[in-house]
Write a protein that holds these residues in place. Structure first.
Motif, PDB file in Angstrom:
ATOM      1  N   GLY A 176      42.428  -2.404 -24.897  1.00 42.54           N
ATOM      2  CA  GLY A 176      43.398  -1.913 -23.926  1.00 42.54           C
ATOM      3  C   GLY A 176      44.846  -2.151 -24.274  1.00 42.54           C
ATOM      4  O   GLY A 176      45.746  -1.674 -23.568  1.00 42.54           O
ATOM      5  N   GLU A 177      45.117  -2.868 -25.350  1.00 39.46           N
ATOM      6  CA  GLU A 177      46.498  -3.144 -25.758  1.00 39.46           C
ATOM      7  C   GLU A 177      46.932  -2.160 -26.828  1.00 39.46           C
ATOM      8  O   GLU A 177      46.321  -2.074 -27.906  1.00 39.46           O
ATOM      9  CB  GLU A 177      46.619  -4.569 -26.287  1.00 39.46           C
ATOM     10  CG  GLU A 177      48.041  -4.950 -26.677  1.00 39.46           C
ATOM     11  CD  GLU A 177      48.143  -6.395 -27.151  1.00 39.46           C
ATOM     12  OE1 GLU A 177      49.207  -6.751 -27.688  1.00 39.46           O
ATOM     13  OE2 GLU A 177      47.158  -7.155 -26.988  1.00 39.46           O
ATOM     14  N   SER A 178      47.999  -1.417 -26.545  1.00 42.78           N
ATOM     15  CA  SER A 178      48.481  -0.411 -27.488  1.00 42.78           C
ATOM     16  C   SER A 178      49.021  -1.067 -28.752  1.00 42.78           C
ATOM     17  O   SER A 178      49.684  -2.112 -28.698  1.00 42.78           O
ATOM     18  CB  SER A 178      49.572   0.441 -26.846  1.00 42.78           C
ATOM     19  OG  SER A 178      49.058   1.162 -25.745  1.00 42.78           O
ATOM     20  N   LEU A 179      48.754  -0.436 -29.886  1.00 42.36           N
ATOM     21  CA  LEU A 179      49.209  -0.942 -31.178  1.00 42.36           C
ATOM     22  C   LEU A 179      50.172   0.055 -31.810  1.00 42.36           C
ATOM     23  O   LEU A 179      50.226   1.227 -31.434  1.00 42.36           O
ATOM     24  CB  LEU A 179      48.019  -1.147 -32.119  1.00 42.36           C
ATOM     25  CG  LEU A 179      46.918  -2.117 -31.689  1.00 42.36           C
ATOM     26  CD1 LEU A 179      45.862  -2.207 -32.793  1.00 42.36           C
ATOM     27  CD2 LEU A 179      47.495  -3.491 -31.405  1.00 42.36           C
ATOM     28  N   GLU A 180      50.916  -0.428 -32.783  1.00 44.44           N
ATOM     29  CA  GLU A 180      51.732   0.425 -33.639  1.00 44.44           C
ATOM     30  C   GLU A 180      51.215   0.275 -35.061  1.00 44.44           C
ATOM     31  O   GLU A 180      51.744  -0.496 -35.860  1.00 44.44           O
ATOM     32  CB  GLU A 180      53.209   0.048 -33.549  1.00 44.44           C
ATOM     33  CG  GLU A 180      53.827   0.322 -32.174  1.00 44.44           C
ATOM     34  CD  GLU A 180      55.314   0.075 -32.149  1.00 44.44           C
ATOM     35  OE1 GLU A 180      55.883  -0.225 -33.228  1.00 44.44           O
ATOM     36  OE2 GLU A 180      55.920   0.194 -31.074  1.00 44.44           O
ATOM     37  N   PRO A 181      50.163   1.019 -35.394  1.00 47.20           N
ATOM     38  CA  PRO A 181      49.555   0.864 -36.722  1.00 47.20           C
ATOM     39  C   PRO A 181      50.498   1.338 -37.828  1.00 47.20           C
ATOM     40  O   PRO A 181      51.482   2.042 -37.595  1.00 47.20           O
ATOM     41  CB  PRO A 181      48.313   1.753 -36.646  1.00 47.20           C
ATOM     42  CG  PRO A 181      48.124   2.069 -35.198  1.00 47.20           C
ATOM     43  CD  PRO A 181      49.491   2.030 -34.586  1.00 47.20           C
ATOM     44  N   THR A 182      50.162   0.959 -39.041  1.00 46.30           N
ATOM     45  CA  THR A 182      50.889   1.418 -40.219  1.00 46.30           C
ATOM     46  C   THR A 182      50.269   2.722 -40.695  1.00 46.30           C
ATOM     47  O   THR A 182      49.050   2.833 -40.813  1.00 46.30           O
ATOM     48  CB  THR A 182      50.827   0.370 -41.337  1.00 46.30           C
ATOM     49  OG1 THR A 182      51.348  -0.874 -40.850  1.00 46.30           O
ATOM     50  CG2 THR A 182      51.641   0.814 -42.538  1.00 46.30           C
ATOM     51  N   LEU A 183      51.118   3.715 -40.960  1.00 45.08           N
ATOM     52  CA  LEU A 183      50.646   5.024 -41.377  1.00 45.08           C
ATOM     53  C   LEU A 183      50.628   5.133 -42.899  1.00 45.08           C
ATOM     54  O   LEU A 183      51.580   4.752 -43.570  1.00 45.08           O
ATOM     55  CB  LEU A 183      51.543   6.123 -40.800  1.00 45.08           C
ATOM     56  CG  LEU A 183      51.173   7.562 -41.149  1.00 45.08           C
ATOM     57  CD1 LEU A 183      49.845   7.952 -40.511  1.00 45.08           C
ATOM     58  CD2 LEU A 183      52.281   8.520 -40.721  1.00 45.08           C
ATOM     59  N   PHE A 184      49.523   5.660 -43.417  1.00 47.68           N
ATOM     60  CA  PHE A 184      49.406   5.978 -44.835  1.00 47.68           C
ATOM     61  C   PHE A 184      49.005   7.446 -44.954  1.00 47.68           C
ATOM     62  O   PHE A 184      48.225   7.951 -44.145  1.00 47.68           O
ATOM     63  CB  PHE A 184      48.353   5.099 -45.522  1.00 47.68           C
ATOM     64  CG  PHE A 184      48.768   3.668 -45.677  1.00 47.68           C
ATOM     65  CD1 PHE A 184      49.330   3.215 -46.853  1.00 47.68           C
ATOM     66  CD2 PHE A 184      48.613   2.772 -44.632  1.00 47.68           C
ATOM     67  CE1 PHE A 184      49.723   1.894 -47.002  1.00 47.68           C
ATOM     68  CE2 PHE A 184      49.007   1.459 -44.756  1.00 47.68           C
ATOM     69  CZ  PHE A 184      49.567   1.004 -45.942  1.00 47.68           C
ATOM     70  N   ALA A 185      49.532   8.109 -45.959  1.00 48.28           N
ATOM     71  CA  ALA A 185      49.254   9.530 -46.145  1.00 48.28           C
ATOM     72  C   ALA A 185      48.549   9.767 -47.465  1.00 48.28           C
ATOM     73  O   ALA A 185      49.011   9.314 -48.522  1.00 48.28           O
ATOM     74  CB  ALA A 185      50.555  10.334 -46.101  1.00 48.28           C
ATOM     75  N   GLY A 186      47.438  10.470 -47.401  1.00 53.73           N
ATOM     76  CA  GLY A 186      46.787  10.907 -48.617  1.00 53.73           C
ATOM     77  C   GLY A 186      47.526  12.078 -49.229  1.00 53.73           C
ATOM     78  O   GLY A 186      48.381  12.701 -48.597  1.00 53.73           O
ATOM     79  N   PRO A 187      47.232  12.432 -50.475  1.00 49.67           N
ATOM     80  CA  PRO A 187      47.888  13.565 -51.130  1.00 49.67           C
ATOM     81  C   PRO A 187      47.396  14.891 -50.556  1.00 49.67           C
ATOM     82  O   PRO A 187      46.516  14.920 -49.680  1.00 49.67           O
ATOM     83  CB  PRO A 187      47.471  13.405 -52.592  1.00 49.67           C
ATOM     84  CG  PRO A 187      46.141  12.718 -52.519  1.00 49.67           C
ATOM     85  CD  PRO A 187      46.241  11.781 -51.344  1.00 49.67           C
ATOM     86  N   TYR A 188      47.949  15.975 -51.034  1.00 49.01           N
ATOM     87  CA  TYR A 188      47.500  17.310 -50.649  1.00 49.01           C
ATOM     88  C   TYR A 188      45.983  17.376 -50.785  1.00 49.01           C
ATOM     89  O   TYR A 188      45.418  17.046 -51.827  1.00 49.01           O
ATOM     90  CB  TYR A 188      48.179  18.346 -51.539  1.00 49.01           C
ATOM     91  CG  TYR A 188      47.624  19.748 -51.423  1.00 49.01           C
ATOM     92  CD1 TYR A 188      47.414  20.342 -50.181  1.00 49.01           C
ATOM     93  CD2 TYR A 188      47.326  20.489 -52.563  1.00 49.01           C
ATOM     94  CE1 TYR A 188      46.909  21.632 -50.078  1.00 49.01           C
ATOM     95  CE2 TYR A 188      46.836  21.788 -52.475  1.00 49.01           C
ATOM     96  CZ  TYR A 188      46.616  22.344 -51.223  1.00 49.01           C
ATOM     97  OH  TYR A 188      46.121  23.620 -51.130  1.00 49.01           O
ATOM     98  N   SER A 189      45.318  17.802 -49.710  1.00 52.84           N
ATOM     99  CA  SER A 189      43.853  17.743 -49.678  1.00 52.84           C
ATOM    100  C   SER A 189      43.189  18.975 -50.271  1.00 52.84           C
ATOM    101  O   SER A 189      41.984  18.953 -50.545  1.00 52.84           O
ATOM    102  CB  SER A 189      43.372  17.567 -48.238  1.00 52.84           C
ATOM    103  OG  SER A 189      43.795  18.645 -47.408  1.00 52.84           O
TER     104      SER A 189
END
Length: 520
Positions: A176-189
């Protein structure tokens, strides 16, 4: 491997590989042809981001999606796709809802999952309440049967692109506690396909993923995830930048007045990138690059650069032309500019062009506070250059001319798999609830396609693709489904019979649901 790619660019690797890549480049003169056509048709005014991501003056579309007749797997409409005997092959495929996973081996943990599909009416910018897409809540209960706390680094994957991320970003909560996760991006799929078919093979057009099985092929080995979590390429190789500025041209007589710069190079020892240029011509060692002289009206970059790797240019000539065709006999006077030369690195030059491009075209997608930050965008641009551009040693045709504008624009629009990373600690003998909620776009057929499936919306779910979690149970539940009718599925929902929640078979990899809003 990254170092090897850079060596190839500088002419320090296998000559056969370099020669093979150069053969593709020698055959390409498409910039010039389409530059002349655009000038003749008066298309040069008001060109913006939509032009840049569709291949510029090459005249080729940005998407290589197959028609509804194949779905990417050669199956006729209504007869399934991705190896499933039921389902529709949609022209626009949105990708599946993917399961939570963990970086480490989640030994000692088990997982239960329930996915809620909410089809409530939404309020849209046109003021019309209508149903389009679904609010998805992907809920997990992680249980720890051991006598010690277990901490894992959770990863939540989702399909998307930088340009649409702000409206489709999952909200993540733990107990129930909102998080601010770290975003990672994969390459063009996706990949690349021929413009005109197998008879004239090339890699000019984008080919996006069109089925869940293509996502399976992309993700199941783990290599894509490894690249997504890894460092972006470092492009700290020497570069020489020629910057063009202080433009003058007789626009009252020639609206499409063009400046061309011509020179000879040794292709084995010199690589040239451009930014802000509209045309290119090559013939052996000869190169001619051109741009429409800025007139204060066209929406185009005023920063215009030639970026040289390897041996420097010995000399060059500048010439004005009536238009982007740069044809013999159409030379004009009164076209001038200032040219400055400086020595730097490719990394610093890329920083400059990325910031300039975003100032013109990316202000709605890249922000200091995220979710897509400038370092992430710049890194993804470098990644595309190294993987498919001139730094790859064997560039695809789409990027073989070294035109950075294409790569900068398509980095924003390319489909990719993104990952939210966040820590989760499950106490000994206890459990933790992980909730990921987001708006999910449907797969669909375009309204102007003439397809019988226009109006249908498709949604895919994978039960274990790419996940290291040990699932003991999975369920799917429909919410606010009164306004839709189910036209196809393999879940077992029966809205008329009151069955809106079903158990999923853990051995079945893929589930699909197709709906149509009532009254359409």
């Amino acid at each position: 491997m990254r170092a090897e790619r850079l060596f190839r660019v500088l002419g320090l690797a296998d000559a056969a590989l370099v020669e093979e890549a150069l053969e593709v480049r020698r055959r390409r003169t498409a910039w010039k042809r389409w530059g002349a056509l655009a000038a003749c048709l008066g298309l040069v005014a008001g060109l913006g981001f939509g032009w840049l991501v569709s291949g510029g003056f090459r005249g080729y579309g940005m998407s290589g999606a197959t028609s509804g007749g194949s779905g990417g797997d050669g199956v006729a409409p209504g007869n399934g796709y991705g190896g499933v005997e039921e389902g529709t092959a949609f022209l626009s495929y949105a990708g599946p809802v993917l399961p939570l996973t963990a970086v480490e081996d989640p030994a000692g943990l088990t997982a239960e999952r329930e996915v809620f599909w909410d089809f409530a009416l939404g309020a849209y910018s046109d003021g019309e309440p209508r149903q389009w897409g679904a609010e998805v809540t992907d809920l997990y209960i992680l249980r720890n049967e051991t006598e010690k706390d277990v901490t894992v680094t959770a990863l939540y994957p989702f399909a998307g692109s930088f340009s649409e991320l702000r409206e489709r970003l999952p909200a993540v909560a733990v107990d129930g506690e909102s998080l601010e996760p770290t975003l990672f991006a994969g390459p063009y799929s996706g990949g690349f396909q021929s413009t005109f078919g197998a008879e004239t093979p090339d890699t000019m057009n984008l080919e996006t993923l069109n089925s869940w099985t293509e996502y399976k092929a992309l993700l199941e080995s783990g290599a894509y995830l490894e690249q997504a979590l890894g460092a972006y390429p470092a492009l700290d190789v020497p570069a020489i930048v020629y910057e063009f500025s202080d433009f003058e041209a007789p626009h009252e007589a020639w609206q499409a007045a063009t400046q061309a710069v011509s020179f000879d190079i040794s292709p084995e020892r010199t690589t040239v990138f451009t930014y802000g240029f509209n045309g290119m011509e090559s013939d052996g060692s000869f190169r001619r690059y051109s741009y429409f002289v800025p007139n204060g009206m066209r929406n185009e970059a005023k920063v215009k650069l030639l970026i040289v790797l390897g041996e420097d240019l010995e000399n060059y000539t500048l010439q004005g032309y009536q238009d982007g065709g740069c044809e013999e006999g159409e030379e004009i006077g009164g076209v001038s500019c200032s040219v400055t030369r400086r020595e730097t690195t490719l990394e610093e030059a890329l920083e400059l062009v990325c910031r300039d491009f975003l100032a013109w075209h990316g202000e709605d997608w890249v922000f200091e506070e995220g979710p897509v930050t400038f370092p992430m965008y710049r890194g993804a641009v470098a990644e595309l250059l190294v993987q498919y551009g001139l730094l790859s040693g064997a560039p695809v045709d789409r990027y073989s001319d070294g035109r950075l504008d294409d790569i900068l624009g398509e980095t924003l629009s390319h489909d990719r798999v993104l990952y939210f990373r966040f820590p989760v600690t499950v106490p000994a003998g206890g459990s933790v609830k992980v909730e990921c909620a987001f708006w999910k776009a449907p797969s669909y057929d375009f309204g102007c396609s003439g397809s019988e499936q226009v109006g249908l919306q498709g949604y895919d779910l994978t039960t274990r693709l790419g996940s290291s979690l040990i699932f003991t149970r999975q369920r799917a539940t429909l919410v606010n489904a009164e306004g839709v009718e189910i036209t196809g599925q393999n879940y077992g929902f029966d809205l008329e019979g009151g069955i809106s929640s079903v158990e999923l078979d853990l051995e079945q990899e893929h589930y699909y649901l197709e709906i149509r809003p009532r009254g359409r």
